[in-house]
Scaffold this motif. Structure first.
Motif, short mmCIF file in Angstrom:
data_model
loop_
_atom_site.label_atom_id
_atom_site.label_comp_id
_atom_site.label_asym_id
_atom_site.label_seq_id
_atom_site.Cartn_x
_atom_site.Cartn_y
_atom_site.Cartn_z
N GLU A 296 -11.25 2.44 4.45
CA GLU A 296 -10.75 3.81 4.57
C GLU A 296 -11.14 4.37 5.94
OE1 GLU A 296 -8.62 6.79 2.29
OE2 GLU A 296 -9.22 4.74 1.77
N ASN A 297 -10.15 5.01 6.61
CA ASN A 297 -10.35 5.67 7.90
C ASN A 297 -10.67 4.70 9.04
OD1 ASN A 297 -9.91 8.34 6.89
ND2 ASN A 297 -11.99 8.30 6.05
N SER A 325 -5.45 -1.67 0.37
CA SER A 325 -4.68 -0.46 0.05
C SER A 325 -5.55 0.76 0.31
CB SER A 325 -4.21 -0.52 -1.41
OG SER A 325 -3.33 -1.60 -1.61
N ALA A 327 -6.27 4.22 3.36
CA ALA A 327 -5.67 5.09 4.37
C ALA A 327 -6.41 4.89 5.68
CB ALA A 327 -5.72 6.55 3.93
N CYS A 328 -5.76 4.21 6.61
CA CYS A 328 -6.37 3.94 7.93
C CYS A 328 -6.07 5.09 8.89
CB CYS A 328 -5.84 2.64 8.50
SG CYS A 328 -6.24 1.18 7.51
N VAL A 354 -0.96 0.39 1.98
CA VAL A 354 -1.81 0.90 3.04
C VAL A 354 -1.03 1.91 3.87
CG1 VAL A 354 -1.14 -1.03 4.54
CG2 VAL A 354 -3.24 0.24 5.02
N SER A 355 -1.72 2.95 4.30
CA SER A 355 -1.10 3.90 5.22
C SER A 355 -1.84 3.88 6.55
CB SER A 355 -1.10 5.32 4.64
OG SER A 355 -2.41 5.83 4.54
N ARG A 357 -2.21 6.27 10.01
CA ARG A 357 -1.86 7.58 10.56
C ARG A 357 -0.98 7.44 11.80
NH1 ARG A 357 -6.64 10.29 10.31
NH2 ARG A 357 -7.35 9.37 12.29
N CYS A 383 2.88 2.50 4.67
CA CYS A 383 3.50 3.59 5.40
C CYS A 383 2.83 3.75 6.76
CB CYS A 383 3.38 4.90 4.60
SG CYS A 383 3.88 6.38 5.51
N GLU A 385 2.81 6.41 9.45
CA GLU A 385 3.28 7.79 9.54
C GLU A 385 3.89 8.09 10.91
OE1 GLU A 385 0.55 10.75 7.89
OE2 GLU A 385 -0.59 9.10 7.02
N PHE A 413 3.69 7.00 -1.55
CA PHE A 413 3.15 7.94 -0.57
C PHE A 413 3.91 9.25 -0.64
CE2 PHE A 413 2.61 3.60 0.93
CZ PHE A 413 1.25 3.55 1.15
N LYS A 416 4.85 11.92 2.38
CA LYS A 416 4.70 11.30 3.70
C LYS A 416 6.07 10.85 4.23
CE LYS A 416 -0.08 9.67 3.37
NZ LYS A 416 -0.58 10.64 4.38
#
Length: 535
Positions: A296-297, A325, A327-328, A354-355, A357, A383, A385, A413, A416
Protein backbone atom coordinates in the motif's frame (compact mmCIF):
# COMPACT_ATOMS: atom_id res chain seq x y z
CA UNK A 1 -37.32 77.84 -88.92
CA UNK A 2 -35.99 74.44 -89.77
CA UNK A 3 -33.78 75.97 -92.48
CA UNK A 4 -32.40 78.68 -90.16
CA UNK A 5 -31.14 76.15 -87.50
CA UNK A 6 -30.08 73.39 -89.84
CA UNK A 7 -26.40 74.43 -90.13
CA UNK A 8 -25.81 75.61 -86.56
CA UNK A 9 -24.02 72.32 -85.46
CA UNK A 10 -21.60 72.63 -88.35
CA UNK A 11 -20.84 76.24 -87.55
CA UNK A 12 -20.34 75.39 -83.84
CA UNK A 13 -17.90 72.57 -84.68
CA UNK A 14 -15.87 74.87 -86.89
CA UNK A 15 -15.73 77.42 -84.10
CA UNK A 16 -14.33 74.82 -81.66
CA UNK A 17 -11.67 73.66 -84.10
CA UNK A 18 -10.63 77.26 -84.75
CA UNK A 19 -10.48 78.09 -81.07
CA UNK A 20 -8.40 75.01 -80.13
CA UNK A 21 -6.05 75.54 -83.01
CA UNK A 22 -5.60 79.17 -82.07
CA UNK A 23 -4.75 78.28 -78.40
CA UNK A 24 -2.40 75.36 -79.13
CA UNK A 25 0.61 77.55 -79.60
CA UNK A 26 0.00 79.19 -76.22
CA UNK A 27 0.25 75.90 -74.08
CA UNK A 28 3.25 75.61 -71.65
CA UNK A 29 5.98 73.01 -72.25
CA UNK A 30 5.41 69.44 -70.96
CA UNK A 31 6.64 68.90 -67.36
CA UNK A 32 9.18 66.03 -67.35
CA UNK A 33 10.91 66.70 -64.02
CA UNK A 34 9.57 67.82 -60.64
CA UNK A 35 11.83 70.51 -59.26
CA UNK A 36 11.73 71.12 -55.47
CA UNK A 37 13.77 73.17 -53.10
CA UNK A 38 14.42 70.25 -50.69
CA UNK A 39 14.91 66.48 -50.82
CA UNK A 40 11.95 64.20 -50.34
CA UNK A 41 11.76 62.35 -47.01
CA UNK A 42 12.82 58.68 -47.14
CA UNK A 43 9.90 56.40 -47.98
CA UNK A 44 9.27 52.69 -47.32
CA UNK A 45 11.18 52.82 -44.04
CA UNK A 46 11.28 49.41 -42.31
CA UNK A 47 13.06 48.00 -39.25
CA UNK A 48 13.69 44.26 -38.83
CA UNK A 49 15.20 42.91 -35.60
CA UNK A 50 17.74 40.10 -36.01
CA UNK A 51 19.90 38.24 -33.51
CA UNK A 52 17.89 39.68 -30.63
CA UNK A 53 19.74 43.02 -30.43
CA UNK A 54 20.59 43.98 -33.99
CA UNK A 55 18.32 45.77 -36.43
CA UNK A 56 18.28 46.04 -40.21
CA UNK A 57 16.99 49.41 -41.47
CA UNK A 58 15.73 49.58 -45.03
CA UNK A 59 14.15 52.32 -47.15
CA UNK A 60 13.79 53.31 -50.79
CA UNK A 61 16.96 54.77 -52.25
CA UNK A 62 16.78 58.41 -53.37
CA UNK A 63 19.21 59.01 -56.28
CA UNK A 64 19.43 62.72 -55.39
CA UNK A 65 20.51 62.03 -51.79
CA UNK A 66 24.25 62.13 -51.25
CA UNK A 67 23.90 60.66 -47.76
CA UNK A 68 21.52 60.01 -44.90
CA UNK A 69 21.47 60.73 -41.18
CA UNK A 70 20.08 58.16 -38.75
CA UNK A 71 19.18 58.97 -35.14
CA UNK A 72 18.27 56.29 -32.59
CA UNK A 73 16.26 57.02 -29.43
CA UNK A 74 16.00 54.58 -26.53
CA UNK A 75 12.80 53.78 -24.58
CA UNK A 76 10.87 55.82 -27.09
CA UNK A 77 7.85 55.41 -29.32
CA UNK A 78 8.16 58.07 -32.02
CA UNK A 79 8.25 61.00 -29.60
CA UNK A 80 11.98 61.67 -30.12
CA UNK A 81 12.21 63.45 -26.79
CA UNK A 82 15.62 64.15 -25.31
CA UNK A 83 18.87 63.21 -27.04
CA UNK A 84 19.52 60.25 -29.32
CA UNK A 85 21.66 57.41 -27.98
CA UNK A 86 23.19 56.88 -31.43
CA UNK A 87 23.75 59.10 -34.48
CA UNK A 88 24.97 57.74 -37.81
CA UNK A 89 26.03 60.07 -40.62
CA UNK A 90 27.36 59.67 -44.13
CA UNK A 91 25.16 56.65 -44.84
CA UNK A 92 24.99 56.33 -48.63
CA UNK A 93 22.64 54.56 -51.00
CA UNK A 94 25.21 51.80 -51.27
CA UNK A 95 24.78 51.16 -47.51
CA UNK A 96 21.05 50.47 -47.80
CA UNK A 97 19.87 48.27 -46.10
CA UNK A 98 21.91 49.38 -43.11
CA UNK A 99 22.43 47.17 -40.04
CA UNK A 100 23.02 48.43 -36.52
CA UNK A 101 25.13 45.58 -35.17
CA UNK A 102 25.99 46.73 -31.66
CA UNK A 103 24.97 49.10 -28.91
CA UNK A 104 21.30 48.12 -28.66
CA UNK A 105 19.98 46.76 -25.37
CA UNK A 106 17.71 43.72 -25.21
CA UNK A 107 13.97 43.98 -24.57
CA UNK A 108 13.95 47.72 -25.28
CA UNK A 109 11.71 49.92 -27.41
CA UNK A 110 13.58 52.15 -29.88
CA UNK A 111 12.56 54.89 -32.30
CA UNK A 112 14.63 55.64 -35.39
CA UNK A 113 14.38 58.63 -37.68
CA UNK A 114 16.11 59.06 -41.03
CA UNK A 115 16.61 62.10 -43.26
CA UNK A 116 18.22 62.57 -46.65
CA UNK A 117 21.07 65.04 -47.21
CA UNK A 118 22.32 66.55 -50.49
CA UNK A 119 24.38 69.43 -51.80
CA UNK A 120 22.86 72.65 -53.16
CA UNK A 121 19.47 71.47 -51.89
CA UNK A 122 17.87 71.49 -48.47
CA UNK A 123 17.86 68.26 -46.49
CA UNK A 124 14.62 66.31 -46.23
CA UNK A 125 12.26 66.11 -43.34
CA UNK A 126 12.53 63.08 -41.04
CA UNK A 127 10.90 59.69 -41.66
CA UNK A 128 10.46 57.48 -38.63
CA UNK A 129 10.00 53.87 -37.53
CA UNK A 130 10.07 52.06 -34.19
CA UNK A 131 10.99 48.54 -33.06
CA UNK A 132 11.59 46.49 -29.92
CA UNK A 133 14.65 44.30 -29.43
CA UNK A 134 14.42 40.76 -28.12
CA UNK A 135 15.91 39.60 -24.87
CA UNK A 136 19.67 39.30 -25.17
CA UNK A 137 21.53 36.07 -24.69
CA UNK A 138 25.12 36.82 -23.71
CA UNK A 139 25.25 34.13 -21.03
CA UNK A 140 26.94 30.82 -21.75
CA UNK A 141 25.36 27.46 -21.09
CA UNK A 142 26.18 26.12 -17.64
CA UNK A 143 28.44 23.08 -17.71
CA UNK A 144 28.02 20.22 -15.27
CA UNK A 145 31.51 20.91 -13.92
CA UNK A 146 30.45 24.45 -13.00
CA UNK A 147 27.73 23.27 -10.64
CA UNK A 148 27.97 21.87 -7.12
CA UNK A 149 25.24 21.05 -4.63
CA UNK A 150 25.09 24.60 -3.27
CA UNK A 151 26.86 26.89 -5.79
CA UNK A 152 27.27 27.65 -9.49
CA UNK A 153 29.76 29.50 -11.68
CA UNK A 154 27.98 31.56 -14.34
CA UNK A 155 29.84 32.98 -17.33
CA UNK A 156 29.23 35.50 -20.10
CA UNK A 157 31.24 37.55 -22.59
CA UNK A 158 34.02 39.27 -20.69
CA UNK A 159 33.58 43.02 -20.36
CA UNK A 160 29.84 43.06 -21.01
CA UNK A 161 28.13 45.23 -18.40
CA UNK A 162 25.67 43.81 -15.88
CA UNK A 163 24.36 44.96 -12.51
CA UNK A 164 23.04 41.78 -10.92
CA UNK A 165 22.15 38.13 -11.38
CA UNK A 166 18.70 36.90 -10.32
CA UNK A 167 18.34 33.17 -9.65
CA UNK A 168 14.89 31.64 -9.28
CA UNK A 169 13.74 28.18 -8.27
CA UNK A 170 9.98 27.95 -7.95
CA UNK A 171 9.00 30.63 -5.45
CA UNK A 172 12.56 31.02 -4.18
CA UNK A 173 14.62 33.99 -5.44
CA UNK A 174 18.26 34.87 -4.84
CA UNK A 175 20.06 38.02 -6.05
CA UNK A 176 23.79 38.44 -6.61
CA UNK A 177 25.25 41.92 -7.18
CA UNK A 178 27.78 41.83 -10.01
CA UNK A 179 31.15 43.46 -9.24
CA UNK A 180 33.50 45.32 -11.59
CA UNK A 181 35.94 42.42 -11.35
CA UNK A 182 33.24 39.94 -12.36
CA UNK A 183 32.28 42.11 -15.35
CA UNK A 184 35.88 42.23 -16.50
CA UNK A 185 36.25 38.45 -16.14
CA UNK A 186 32.79 37.63 -17.47
CA UNK A 187 32.06 35.21 -14.64
CA UNK A 188 30.54 35.11 -11.18
CA UNK A 189 30.15 32.37 -8.59
CA UNK A 190 26.87 32.35 -6.67
CA UNK A 191 26.55 30.40 -3.42
CA UNK A 192 23.72 29.60 -1.04
CA UNK A 193 21.77 27.43 -3.48
CA UNK A 194 19.49 24.50 -2.64
CA UNK A 195 20.78 21.07 -3.62
CA UNK A 196 19.11 18.99 -6.33
CA UNK A 197 17.06 21.95 -7.56
CA UNK A 198 16.27 23.39 -10.99
CA UNK A 199 17.33 27.03 -11.32
CA UNK A 200 16.97 29.78 -13.89
CA UNK A 201 19.64 32.49 -13.80
CA UNK A 202 19.07 35.88 -15.44
CA UNK A 203 21.90 38.34 -16.02
CA UNK A 204 20.50 41.86 -15.61
CA UNK A 205 21.50 45.39 -16.50
CA UNK A 206 19.16 47.38 -14.29
CA UNK A 207 15.73 46.09 -15.36
CA UNK A 208 16.87 44.62 -18.70
CA UNK A 209 17.64 40.93 -19.19
CA UNK A 210 20.99 40.47 -20.93
CA UNK A 211 21.01 36.69 -20.83
CA UNK A 212 19.67 33.63 -19.10
CA UNK A 213 20.69 30.05 -18.37
CA UNK A 214 19.18 27.04 -16.63
CA UNK A 215 20.90 24.42 -14.52
CA UNK A 216 20.26 21.88 -11.79
CA UNK A 217 22.34 21.80 -8.65
CA UNK A 218 23.96 18.49 -7.82
CA UNK A 219 22.71 16.15 -5.12
CA UNK A 220 24.24 16.76 -1.69
CA UNK A 221 25.62 13.32 -0.95
CA UNK A 222 25.66 14.16 2.78
CA UNK A 223 22.04 15.29 2.93
CA UNK A 224 19.50 13.58 5.18
CA UNK A 225 17.79 10.46 3.80
CA UNK A 226 20.47 10.14 1.11
CA UNK A 227 22.15 6.77 0.66
CA UNK A 228 25.15 6.56 -1.67
CA UNK A 229 25.77 3.24 -3.43
CA UNK A 230 28.74 2.34 -5.65
CA UNK A 231 28.82 -0.51 -8.21
CA UNK A 232 30.83 -2.78 -5.91
CA UNK A 233 28.29 -2.46 -3.10
CA UNK A 234 25.03 -4.35 -2.50
CA UNK A 235 22.36 -2.21 -4.13
CA UNK A 236 19.53 -4.64 -3.40
CA UNK A 237 20.34 -4.71 0.31
CA UNK A 238 20.59 -0.92 0.39
CA UNK A 239 17.12 -0.52 -1.15
CA UNK A 240 15.57 -3.08 1.14
CA UNK A 241 17.08 -1.50 4.25
CA UNK A 242 16.32 2.10 3.30
CA UNK A 243 13.55 3.90 5.25
CA UNK A 244 10.55 5.16 3.29
CA UNK A 245 11.32 8.49 1.67
CA UNK A 246 14.97 7.66 1.10
CA UNK A 247 16.97 8.72 -1.92
CA UNK A 248 19.36 6.10 -3.30
CA UNK A 249 22.14 7.82 -5.26
CA UNK A 250 24.21 5.71 -7.66
CA UNK A 251 27.78 7.00 -7.88
CA UNK A 252 30.49 5.64 -10.16
CA UNK A 253 33.51 3.92 -8.61
CA UNK A 254 36.92 5.54 -8.58
CA UNK A 255 37.93 3.33 -11.50
CA UNK A 256 35.03 4.72 -13.57
CA UNK A 257 32.79 1.64 -13.29
CA UNK A 258 29.15 2.68 -13.28
CA UNK A 259 27.18 -0.51 -13.96
CA UNK A 260 25.04 -2.30 -11.38
CA UNK A 261 23.92 -5.94 -11.33
CA UNK A 262 25.32 -6.68 -14.77
CA UNK A 263 26.24 -10.30 -14.15
CA UNK A 264 22.74 -11.27 -13.04
CA UNK A 265 19.80 -8.85 -13.20
CA UNK A 266 17.58 -8.58 -10.14
CA UNK A 267 13.90 -8.15 -9.40
CA UNK A 268 13.40 -6.14 -6.24
CA UNK A 269 10.26 -5.55 -4.19
CA UNK A 270 9.34 -1.92 -3.51
CA UNK A 271 7.17 -1.72 -0.39
CA UNK A 272 7.75 1.97 0.44
CA UNK A 273 8.26 5.35 -1.18
CA UNK A 274 11.77 5.53 -2.62
CA UNK A 275 13.76 7.27 -5.34
CA UNK A 276 16.76 5.96 -7.26
CA UNK A 277 18.98 8.60 -8.80
CA UNK A 278 22.05 8.81 -10.96
CA UNK A 279 24.55 11.30 -9.62
CA UNK A 280 25.71 12.78 -12.93
CA UNK A 281 23.55 13.40 -15.99
CA UNK A 282 26.61 13.10 -18.21
CA UNK A 283 27.51 9.67 -16.83
CA UNK A 284 24.26 7.89 -16.13
CA UNK A 285 24.64 4.61 -14.21
CA UNK A 286 23.35 1.45 -15.87
CA UNK A 287 21.01 -0.63 -13.74
CA UNK A 288 19.94 -4.18 -14.68
CA UNK A 289 16.79 -4.42 -12.59
CA UNK A 290 13.05 -5.00 -12.54
CA UNK A 291 10.85 -3.31 -9.92
CA UNK A 292 7.91 -5.00 -8.24
CA UNK A 293 5.54 -2.77 -6.26
CA UNK A 294 4.05 -4.85 -3.48
CA UNK A 295 2.59 -2.66 -0.73
CA UNK A 296 0.00 0.00 0.00
CA UNK A 297 1.22 3.51 -0.98
CA UNK A 298 4.42 2.11 -2.51
CA UNK A 299 5.88 4.70 -4.91
CA UNK A 300 8.97 4.92 -7.08
CA UNK A 301 10.99 7.67 -8.77
CA UNK A 302 13.89 6.82 -11.10
CA UNK A 303 15.89 9.70 -12.59
CA UNK A 304 19.09 9.98 -14.63
CA UNK A 305 19.52 6.20 -14.89
CA UNK A 306 19.92 3.72 -17.75
CA UNK A 307 17.57 0.81 -17.12
CA UNK A 308 18.69 -2.18 -19.17
CA UNK A 309 16.74 -5.37 -18.67
CA UNK A 310 19.41 -7.44 -20.39
CA UNK A 311 22.11 -8.70 -18.02
CA UNK A 312 24.79 -11.30 -18.66
CA UNK A 313 22.40 -13.94 -17.32
CA UNK A 314 19.01 -13.12 -18.81
CA UNK A 315 16.46 -10.47 -19.79
CA UNK A 316 14.03 -9.06 -17.21
CA UNK A 317 10.34 -9.23 -18.17
CA UNK A 318 8.98 -5.91 -16.90
CA UNK A 319 10.28 -2.53 -15.87
CA UNK A 320 7.51 -2.34 -13.25
CA UNK A 321 5.34 -5.25 -12.17
CA UNK A 322 2.24 -4.84 -10.01
CA UNK A 323 1.68 -8.04 -8.03
CA UNK A 324 -0.64 -7.13 -5.12
CA UNK A 325 -4.20 -5.79 -4.94
CA UNK A 326 -3.19 -2.55 -3.21
CA UNK A 327 -3.38 1.18 -3.84
CA UNK A 328 0.05 2.35 -5.00
CA UNK A 329 1.27 5.92 -5.20
CA UNK A 330 3.19 7.64 -7.98
CA UNK A 331 5.60 6.01 -10.42
CA UNK A 332 7.93 8.36 -12.31
CA UNK A 333 10.74 7.77 -14.79
CA UNK A 334 12.51 10.98 -15.81
CA UNK A 335 15.60 11.64 -17.92
CA UNK A 336 16.18 7.90 -18.31
CA UNK A 337 17.11 5.43 -21.01
CA UNK A 338 14.89 2.33 -20.77
CA UNK A 339 15.69 -0.62 -23.01
CA UNK A 340 15.65 -4.39 -23.48
CA UNK A 341 12.72 -5.76 -21.49
CA UNK A 342 10.94 -8.91 -22.61
CA UNK A 343 7.35 -7.97 -21.84
CA UNK A 344 6.21 -4.52 -20.68
CA UNK A 345 6.91 -1.13 -19.20
CA UNK A 346 4.29 -1.70 -16.51
CA UNK A 347 2.20 -4.80 -15.94
CA UNK A 348 -0.74 -5.68 -13.74
CA UNK A 349 -1.94 -9.19 -14.50
CA UNK A 350 -5.51 -10.45 -14.51
CA UNK A 351 -6.86 -10.91 -11.00
CA UNK A 352 -4.64 -8.17 -9.48
CA UNK A 353 -6.98 -5.34 -8.46
CA UNK A 354 -4.23 -2.76 -8.08
CA UNK A 355 -4.54 0.98 -8.49
CA UNK A 356 -1.73 3.40 -9.35
CA UNK A 357 -2.19 7.08 -8.62
CA UNK A 358 0.06 8.11 -11.52
CA UNK A 359 2.44 6.55 -14.02
CA UNK A 360 4.70 9.05 -15.84
CA UNK A 361 7.48 8.74 -18.41
CA UNK A 362 9.14 12.11 -19.02
CA UNK A 363 12.17 13.04 -21.12
CA UNK A 364 13.02 9.38 -21.62
CA UNK A 365 14.33 7.28 -24.52
CA UNK A 366 12.54 3.94 -24.53
CA UNK A 367 13.33 1.07 -26.89
CA UNK A 368 13.02 -2.69 -27.35
CA UNK A 369 10.09 -3.41 -25.05
CA UNK A 370 9.32 -6.68 -26.77
CA UNK A 371 5.87 -7.51 -25.30
CA UNK A 372 6.19 -11.27 -25.50
CA UNK A 373 2.69 -12.51 -24.48
CA UNK A 374 2.07 -9.04 -23.05
CA UNK A 375 1.39 -5.44 -24.01
CA UNK A 376 3.54 -2.38 -23.40
CA UNK A 377 1.48 -0.54 -20.77
CA UNK A 378 -0.62 -3.47 -19.66
CA UNK A 379 -3.05 -3.43 -16.73
CA UNK A 380 -5.81 -6.02 -16.95
CA UNK A 381 -7.68 -5.90 -13.63
CA UNK A 382 -6.39 -2.64 -12.15
CA UNK A 383 -6.62 1.09 -12.61
CA UNK A 384 -4.00 3.67 -13.58
CA UNK A 385 -5.65 6.91 -12.56
CA UNK A 386 -3.24 9.16 -14.49
CA UNK A 387 -0.93 7.98 -17.26
CA UNK A 388 1.35 10.63 -18.76
CA UNK A 389 3.89 10.27 -21.56
CA UNK A 390 5.76 13.53 -22.07
CA UNK A 391 8.61 14.46 -24.42
CA UNK A 392 9.82 10.89 -24.80
CA UNK A 393 10.75 8.56 -27.66
CA UNK A 394 9.49 5.00 -28.09
CA UNK A 395 11.20 2.72 -30.60
CA UNK A 396 10.34 -0.93 -31.24
CA UNK A 397 7.96 -1.03 -28.29
CA UNK A 398 5.11 -3.53 -28.62
CA UNK A 399 6.36 -4.46 -32.09
CA UNK A 400 3.40 -6.78 -32.69
CA UNK A 401 1.16 -6.10 -29.68
CA UNK A 402 -0.92 -3.21 -28.29
CA UNK A 403 0.91 -0.23 -26.81
CA UNK A 404 -1.67 0.81 -24.21
CA UNK A 405 -3.88 -1.96 -22.90
CA UNK A 406 -6.09 -0.91 -20.01
CA UNK A 407 -9.00 -3.32 -19.56
CA UNK A 408 -12.31 -2.42 -17.96
CA UNK A 409 -11.92 -3.10 -14.25
CA UNK A 410 -13.99 -0.06 -13.29
CA UNK A 411 -16.41 -2.14 -11.20
CA UNK A 412 -13.54 -2.75 -8.75
CA UNK A 413 -12.78 0.98 -8.52
CA UNK A 414 -16.03 2.91 -8.07
CA UNK A 415 -15.64 6.63 -8.69
CA UNK A 416 -12.22 6.31 -10.34
CA UNK A 417 -11.34 7.18 -13.91
CA UNK A 418 -8.32 6.91 -16.16
CA UNK A 419 -6.80 10.08 -17.61
CA UNK A 420 -4.19 9.58 -20.35
CA UNK A 421 -2.09 12.46 -21.67
CA UNK A 422 0.43 11.93 -24.46
CA UNK A 423 2.24 15.08 -25.54
CA UNK A 424 5.37 15.73 -27.60
CA UNK A 425 6.30 12.08 -27.95
CA UNK A 426 7.80 10.23 -30.89
CA UNK A 427 6.73 6.68 -31.75
CA UNK A 428 8.41 4.50 -34.37
CA UNK A 429 7.78 0.80 -35.01
CA UNK A 430 5.25 0.77 -32.19
CA UNK A 431 2.26 -1.65 -32.32
CA UNK A 432 3.53 -2.38 -35.80
CA UNK A 433 0.92 -4.98 -36.71
CA UNK A 434 -2.22 -4.37 -38.74
CA UNK A 435 -4.37 -5.85 -35.95
CA UNK A 436 -2.74 -3.91 -33.09
CA UNK A 437 -3.67 -0.65 -31.44
CA UNK A 438 -1.88 2.27 -29.88
CA UNK A 439 -4.76 3.09 -27.52
CA UNK A 440 -6.57 -0.10 -26.57
CA UNK A 441 -8.37 1.45 -23.59
CA UNK A 442 -11.54 -0.10 -22.24
CA UNK A 443 -11.55 1.16 -18.64
CA UNK A 444 -14.83 3.05 -18.22
CA UNK A 445 -14.67 6.81 -17.60
CA UNK A 446 -11.43 7.29 -19.48
CA UNK A 447 -10.28 10.51 -21.15
CA UNK A 448 -7.39 10.70 -23.62
CA UNK A 449 -5.54 13.65 -25.16
CA UNK A 450 -2.99 12.97 -27.90
CA UNK A 451 -1.16 16.13 -28.96
CA UNK A 452 2.02 17.24 -30.75
CA UNK A 453 3.22 13.68 -31.32
CA UNK A 454 4.96 11.89 -34.18
CA UNK A 455 3.75 8.43 -35.20
CA UNK A 456 6.00 6.76 -37.76
CA UNK A 457 6.63 3.39 -39.36
CA UNK A 458 3.59 1.58 -38.00
CA UNK A 459 0.86 -0.37 -39.77
CA UNK A 460 -1.27 -0.42 -36.62
CA UNK A 461 -4.06 2.00 -35.75
CA UNK A 462 -5.47 3.86 -32.75
CA UNK A 463 -8.39 1.81 -31.47
CA UNK A 464 -11.55 -0.07 -32.35
CA UNK A 465 -13.12 0.22 -28.91
CA UNK A 466 -16.24 2.33 -28.43
CA UNK A 467 -15.18 2.87 -24.80
CA UNK A 468 -11.93 4.57 -25.84
CA UNK A 469 -12.69 8.24 -25.24
CA UNK A 470 -10.20 10.35 -27.22
CA UNK A 471 -11.23 13.92 -26.38
CA UNK A 472 -8.46 15.68 -28.30
CA UNK A 473 -6.21 15.09 -31.28
CA UNK A 474 -4.10 18.13 -32.13
CA UNK A 475 -1.01 18.78 -34.28
CA UNK A 476 0.19 15.21 -34.65
CA UNK A 477 2.49 14.17 -37.48
CA UNK A 478 2.15 10.85 -39.33
CA UNK A 479 4.84 9.31 -41.51
CA UNK A 480 4.52 5.87 -43.05
CA UNK A 481 1.61 5.27 -40.67
CA UNK A 482 -1.50 5.34 -42.89
CA UNK A 483 -4.11 3.66 -40.70
CA UNK A 484 -4.01 6.39 -38.07
CA UNK A 485 -5.59 8.76 -40.57
CA UNK A 486 -7.48 6.55 -43.03
CA UNK A 487 -8.12 3.02 -41.84
CA UNK A 488 -8.21 0.42 -44.62
CA UNK A 489 -8.58 -2.79 -42.59
CA UNK A 490 -11.60 -4.83 -41.59
CA UNK A 491 -12.03 -3.90 -37.91
CA UNK A 492 -15.20 -2.09 -36.84
CA UNK A 493 -15.61 1.10 -34.79
CA UNK A 494 -12.10 2.28 -35.67
CA UNK A 495 -11.19 5.78 -34.51
CA UNK A 496 -8.78 7.90 -36.53
CA UNK A 497 -7.31 11.38 -36.27
CA UNK A 498 -9.85 13.55 -38.07
CA UNK A 499 -8.80 16.77 -36.34
CA UNK A 500 -7.70 18.52 -39.53
CA UNK A 501 -4.62 19.80 -37.65
CA UNK A 502 -2.30 16.88 -38.47
CA UNK A 503 0.82 16.92 -40.64
CA UNK A 504 2.36 14.25 -42.86
CA UNK A 505 6.07 15.00 -43.04
CA UNK A 506 9.23 12.92 -42.88
CA UNK A 507 10.66 13.55 -39.38
CA UNK A 508 14.18 13.02 -40.67
CA UNK A 509 15.27 10.77 -37.80
CA UNK A 510 19.02 10.87 -37.20
CA UNK A 511 19.40 7.07 -37.00
CA UNK A 512 16.04 5.34 -36.82
CA UNK A 513 17.53 1.89 -37.43
CA UNK A 514 19.41 2.14 -34.16
CA UNK A 515 16.62 3.80 -32.21
CA UNK A 516 17.86 7.39 -32.46
CA UNK A 517 14.61 9.24 -33.11
CA UNK A 518 16.08 12.74 -32.93
CA UNK A 519 14.03 14.87 -35.34
CA UNK A 520 15.72 17.06 -37.95
CA UNK A 521 12.63 18.26 -39.85
CA UNK A 522 12.60 22.06 -39.42
CA UNK A 523 8.80 22.39 -39.56
CA UNK A 524 8.29 19.85 -36.78
CA UNK A 525 11.00 21.45 -34.66
CA UNK A 526 9.55 24.94 -35.12
CA UNK A 527 6.04 23.81 -34.24
CA UNK A 528 7.11 21.73 -31.24
CA UNK A 529 5.91 18.41 -32.65
CA UNK A 530 7.62 15.25 -31.41
CA UNK A 531 10.13 14.73 -28.63
CA UNK A 532 13.02 17.13 -28.20
CA UNK A 533 15.20 15.62 -25.46
CA UNK A 534 18.08 17.89 -24.47
CA UNK A 535 19.99 16.02 -21.76
Amino acid sequence: MKKIFKNIPILFSLLIVFTVSSCKDELPEEITELVTDRLFSPVGVEAKVINKTQVVLNWTKNPKAESYVIEVYENDSLTFAGSPVMIFTNITNDDIPDTIKSGLIGATQYSVRIKAVGSEIAESKWSAVYFKTGEEQIMNAVSEESVSAHSVKLTWKAGETATKIILTAGQSTLEHVVTAEEIAAGEATVSGLIEDTDYTARLMKDDKVRGSATFTTKIDLNAANTIVVHPDEDLVAAIQAAPSGSRIVLVASDDGSNEFLKSAGQTINIDKGISIRGYLKSNKPTLHMQFRLTAENASLTVKDVILNGQSDADMRDHVVQLTQSVACGDILFKDCIITNYGKSLISGASGIAVSVRSFTIQNCKVSNILTSSADCIDVRSGCIENATLLNSTFYNCAPDRDFFRLDDASSSFPGKSTIIKVNRCTFSKVNNDAARRLLYVRFANNEITFTNNVVANSVGYYTNQTATNIVLFNKNNYFNAPNYLVYTGTALNVKTDNSGTYLQQNPGFVDEANGNLTITNATLLEQGIGANISW
